[in-house]
Design a protein around this motif. Sequence first.
Motif, PDB file in Angstrom:
ATOM      1  N   LYS A  75      17.141   0.641   8.527  1.00 53.46           N
ATOM      2  CA  LYS A  75      17.274   0.937   7.096  1.00 53.46           C
ATOM      3  C   LYS A  75      17.765  -0.274   6.299  1.00 53.46           C
ATOM      4  CE  LYS A  75      18.040   5.898   7.143  1.00 53.46           C
ATOM      5  NZ  LYS A  75      19.018   6.982   6.969  1.00 53.46           N
ATOM      6  N   ILE A  91      11.544  -1.843  13.628  1.00 53.18           N
ATOM      7  CA  ILE A  91      11.465  -0.409  13.290  1.00 53.18           C
ATOM      8  C   ILE A  91      12.046   0.447  14.419  1.00 53.18           C
ATOM      9  CG2 ILE A  91       9.873   1.516  12.858  1.00 53.18           C
ATOM     10  CD1 ILE A  91       7.970  -0.615  11.564  1.00 53.18           C
ATOM     11  N   SER A  92      11.778   0.031  15.656  1.00 56.68           N
ATOM     12  CA  SER A  92      12.147   0.883  16.803  1.00 56.68           C
ATOM     13  C   SER A  92      13.613   0.758  17.198  1.00 56.68           C
ATOM     14  CB  SER A  92      11.294   0.511  18.014  1.00 56.68           C
ATOM     15  OG  SER A  92      11.682  -0.762  18.491  1.00 56.68           O
ATOM     16  N   GLU A 122       7.579  -6.649  13.958  1.00 58.05           N
ATOM     17  CA  GLU A 122       7.692  -5.485  13.069  1.00 58.05           C
ATOM     18  C   GLU A 122       8.019  -4.230  13.880  1.00 58.05           C
ATOM     19  OE1 GLU A 122       4.184  -4.564  10.809  1.00 58.05           O
ATOM     20  OE2 GLU A 122       5.241  -3.149   9.513  1.00 58.05           O
ATOM     21  N   ASP A 123       7.291  -4.047  14.990  1.00 58.82           N
ATOM     22  CA  ASP A 123       7.573  -2.898  15.860  1.00 58.82           C
ATOM     23  C   ASP A 123       9.041  -2.878  16.268  1.00 58.82           C
ATOM     24  OD1 ASP A 123       4.819  -4.172  16.476  1.00 58.82           O
ATOM     25  OD2 ASP A 123       4.537  -2.096  17.125  1.00 58.82           O
ATOM     26  N   SER A 124       9.530  -4.070  16.633  1.00 58.77           N
ATOM     27  CA  SER A 124      10.892  -4.148  17.180  1.00 58.77           C
ATOM     28  C   SER A 124      11.951  -3.863  16.131  1.00 58.77           C
ATOM     29  CB  SER A 124      11.127  -5.532  17.788  1.00 58.77           C
ATOM     30  OG  SER A 124      10.386  -5.645  18.978  1.00 58.77           O
ATOM     31  N   TYR A 141       9.148 -14.469  19.208  1.00 61.32           N
ATOM     32  CA  TYR A 141       9.812 -13.238  18.761  1.00 61.32           C
ATOM     33  C   TYR A 141      11.320 -13.444  18.653  1.00 61.32           C
ATOM     34  CZ  TYR A 141      12.318  -8.906  19.181  1.00 61.32           C
ATOM     35  OH  TYR A 141      13.236  -7.906  18.987  1.00 61.32           O
ATOM     36  N   GLU A 142      11.893 -14.086  19.667  1.00 63.80           N
ATOM     37  CA  GLU A 142      13.345 -14.296  19.668  1.00 63.80           C
ATOM     38  C   GLU A 142      13.787 -15.084  18.431  1.00 63.80           C
ATOM     39  OE1 GLU A 142      15.818 -13.278  21.598  1.00 63.80           O
ATOM     40  OE2 GLU A 142      14.595 -12.118  22.975  1.00 63.80           O
ATOM     41  N   LYS A 161      10.075  -6.453   7.244  1.00 64.88           N
ATOM     42  CA  LYS A 161       9.721  -6.268   8.657  1.00 64.88           C
ATOM     43  C   LYS A 161       8.331  -6.808   8.952  1.00 64.88           C
ATOM     44  CE  LYS A 161      12.455  -2.045   8.752  1.00 64.88           C
ATOM     45  NZ  LYS A 161      12.347  -0.654   8.319  1.00 64.88           N
ATOM     46  N   GLU A 162       7.433  -6.653   8.005  1.00 67.62           N
ATOM     47  CA  GLU A 162       6.028  -7.030   8.261  1.00 67.62           C
ATOM     48  C   GLU A 162       5.781  -8.532   8.116  1.00 67.62           C
ATOM     49  OE1 GLU A 162       3.201  -4.511   6.297  1.00 67.62           O
ATOM     50  OE2 GLU A 162       1.513  -5.794   6.829  1.00 67.62           O
ATOM     51  N   ASP A 189      10.313  -2.487   4.389  1.00 63.66           N
ATOM     52  CA  ASP A 189       9.060  -2.560   5.165  1.00 63.66           C
ATOM     53  C   ASP A 189       8.422  -3.939   5.023  1.00 63.66           C
ATOM     54  OD1 ASP A 189       9.421  -0.023   6.022  1.00 63.66           O
ATOM     55  OD2 ASP A 189       7.638   0.836   5.055  1.00 63.66           O
ATOM     56  N   LEU A 242       5.094  -8.605  17.938  1.00 58.11           N
ATOM     57  CA  LEU A 242       5.730  -7.287  17.980  1.00 58.11           C
ATOM     58  C   LEU A 242       7.026  -7.228  17.168  1.00 58.11           C
ATOM     59  CD1 LEU A 242       4.998  -6.783  21.761  1.00 58.11           C
ATOM     60  CD2 LEU A 242       3.825  -5.667  19.872  1.00 58.11           C
ATOM     61  N   THR A 278       4.430 -13.782  21.267  1.00 61.16           N
ATOM     62  CA  THR A 278       5.538 -12.828  21.383  1.00 61.16           C
ATOM     63  C   THR A 278       5.975 -12.302  20.016  1.00 61.16           C
ATOM     64  OG1 THR A 278       7.147 -14.643  21.329  1.00 61.16           O
ATOM     65  CG2 THR A 278       6.406 -13.908  23.496  1.00 61.16           C
ATOM     66  N   GLY A 282      19.874   5.415  11.959  1.00 59.05           N
ATOM     67  CA  GLY A 282      18.732   4.697  12.518  1.00 59.05           C
ATOM     68  C   GLY A 282      18.320   5.219  13.882  1.00 59.05           C
ATOM     69  N   PRO A 283      17.320   4.591  14.487  1.00 60.06           N
ATOM     70  CA  PRO A 283      16.775   5.074  15.767  1.00 60.06           C
ATOM     71  C   PRO A 283      17.791   5.074  16.909  1.00 60.06           C
ATOM     72  CG  PRO A 283      15.374   3.363  14.818  1.00 60.06           C
ATOM     73  CD  PRO A 283      16.610   3.413  13.983  1.00 60.06           C
TER      74      PRO A 283
END
Lengths: 82, 621
Positions: free
Chosen positions: B267, B253-254, B249-251, B321-322, B274-275, B271, B247, B244, B571-572
């Motif tokens: 922000k 950013i999104s 980094e995706d989470s 992930y959590e 996040k990675e 980067d 994802l 889990t 942000g998004p």
Amino acid sequence: MKVWVKFVCKDLTGGLANGEYSVPDGATVLDVIRAAEKSCGVTLPPDRDKAFQYILNDKAAQGYTPVPDGAKLYVLHARLGG
Amino acid sequence: MNGYTGKLLFVNLTDKTCEVRELTEDLAKNFVGGPSLGARILYDEMPPNTDALAPESLLGIISGPTNGTGPLMGGRYTVVSKSPVTGGWNDANSGGNFGPILRKSGYDAVFFKGVSETPVYLFIDNGEVSFRDASHLWGKTTIETEIAIRAELDDPKVGIALIGPAGERLSNMAAIMNDTHRAAGRGGTGAVMGSKRLKALVCRGDIKIEVRDKAEIVALNKETVEWEKGPVAEVVKIFSAWGTGSLYEDSTISGDAGIKNWGGSAKDLTDEQKEILTSASMDKMYRKKKFACNACPVGCGAIYEIKDGPWKLEETGRPEYETSSNFGSMLLNGDPQSVNYCNFLCNEYGYDVISFGSTLAWAMECYNTGLFTLEEMGGIDLKWGDRDAIVAMSEAICRASTEMGRVLGGATVAAARHYNRGFEFLVNASGIEIPQHDARRAPGLARTYQYDPTPGRHVKGGLGFTDHGAEPPEQKYSFKDTGRRDLDAVIDLEITNCAGFCQLSDFGLPPGIKLRFLNALTDFNYSEEDGVNLGLRLFTMRHAFNLREGMRRGDFKISDRIVGKPPLKEGPLENITIDNEQLADNFYTELGWDLETALPPKEFLEKVGGLDFVLRDLYGA
């Protein structure tokens, strides 16, 4: 114009390199992906776009969203979870 | 009865007596297993408005019919009780190997009531039950306890569901742990177990559970394997390789992941930050071996070894992930060693990582806005992103070694009440901290978080995880016509959870196969229409427990921040506010329930069937 791209979902983008790509004025997010494919000599499977989501300049974007010059684009997995 | 052991064990810890009752065909057919079977039992066995930690309160540890009977992805058991956190219904599930072992020891479920005078553990050995002294285990961590019990029983393979010091202290974020790093974590399950002075449920056995059609189960498993090689192969590959946490980094950013106690945006992290916490990155540094739950072809787990740095660990579960998000983006922390160490601490002491990380985030926001002094923090300068301070405060909570550590051990709401400060920074649903999927990105989650009978969960049904939040804004923020899709997703996930399937089965199993698995296991021969009514009944059963407690729609709350009141400024998720009441109206309208109270009407209960006792209690019929 130039767009900086990071392919976060590397497992889905088959060797597309992170970096700056040149696209014509009026290009969309999908045009940037196509430019990356051409530049890297990679052809993604048809419909692969459906597995992506995009963040363009810190905002959610769609494949059809126009891309401004100097934009920062992240290509992410569409599916999140866990 | 095919698919079940047919036995329920009721344990009274006060007088150390046990009663074996039959799991009737009606009970099994109508409520399947897991959370809703638990809700059905507690509805009868637990007096209304019992305090969650009172002797009369019941704790259930319940399997599903897929546990130990062969279906792929069917390895999860469920813990049920009233929640000391929300004051309403609670269930939490966990993978690993415990569920199947519980069943092979001879029982579909074990229910505990009463309080033992001294700490005990219950040992079930091929149906035989014995109470064992656990005085020498009280105060020990989960890992120490597992090692001690396995040594005592001279058996390295016994199944153990247990609490750590968190449960003994009745922490609102205490989990029940199994297989060292798996947790039925949420809602204070461990506190309920601790209140009974029950350190562990230990199971061993080789009792065979008969199924209706073994060949059909084999065929359905083959179909599943083909499915996983086909349309979902790439998703399976991601989860199989990196779990889990793949994802993360995706989470970040999104806008999916919580950032800075849900008040920040992408922000606020670099980067690199996040990675680095994505499991693909951490695997390169720490991965030792793979881990898979029972009967799982995906195998989303892994074991890490941290060889260098200040917090070396010989063996620790890869952060989910959590975990990465709660100890990472929520705290503006980009340091993988501290995230792994905090994960290890939570597993050792038996804490739910979601509530624990959220509590740190709340304390950080309070401290960084001047609500707490350094002295009150016990000298820990808990600045955003400071890995040493994050670890120090985590240790203070786990070891209850400072006043602030002891108070934060009660989680966010209790801490705010204790200090009478920081209420504006609380982010929860009916008091329980929110998991790491932002409702402002996937609005359907707001309805699930607030109005599911088990609030604050991303593993309950609804639009959030069906749509995943990647749709165009004009679609996902319209808040119109969501009821049908919302309800369909609920029906599907109710069957997932009650049968004992993992939620990753939403992609890992072919569509429509769960009911076919149930029909191969049992003699119930559910039709498609039965399946719809079954899902509705399972959902309504949990809701009925809350109704019996006197809870109505207005009693289910959600913090303003998580629904964008006020909206974020960058942000998004900028300028997004969720109309959660409209989403709930759509959902209840689709159900045909009363919009003001969330009461199901008589006609609904009659149509769904199997809920006569609810009908009687609500309408005197």
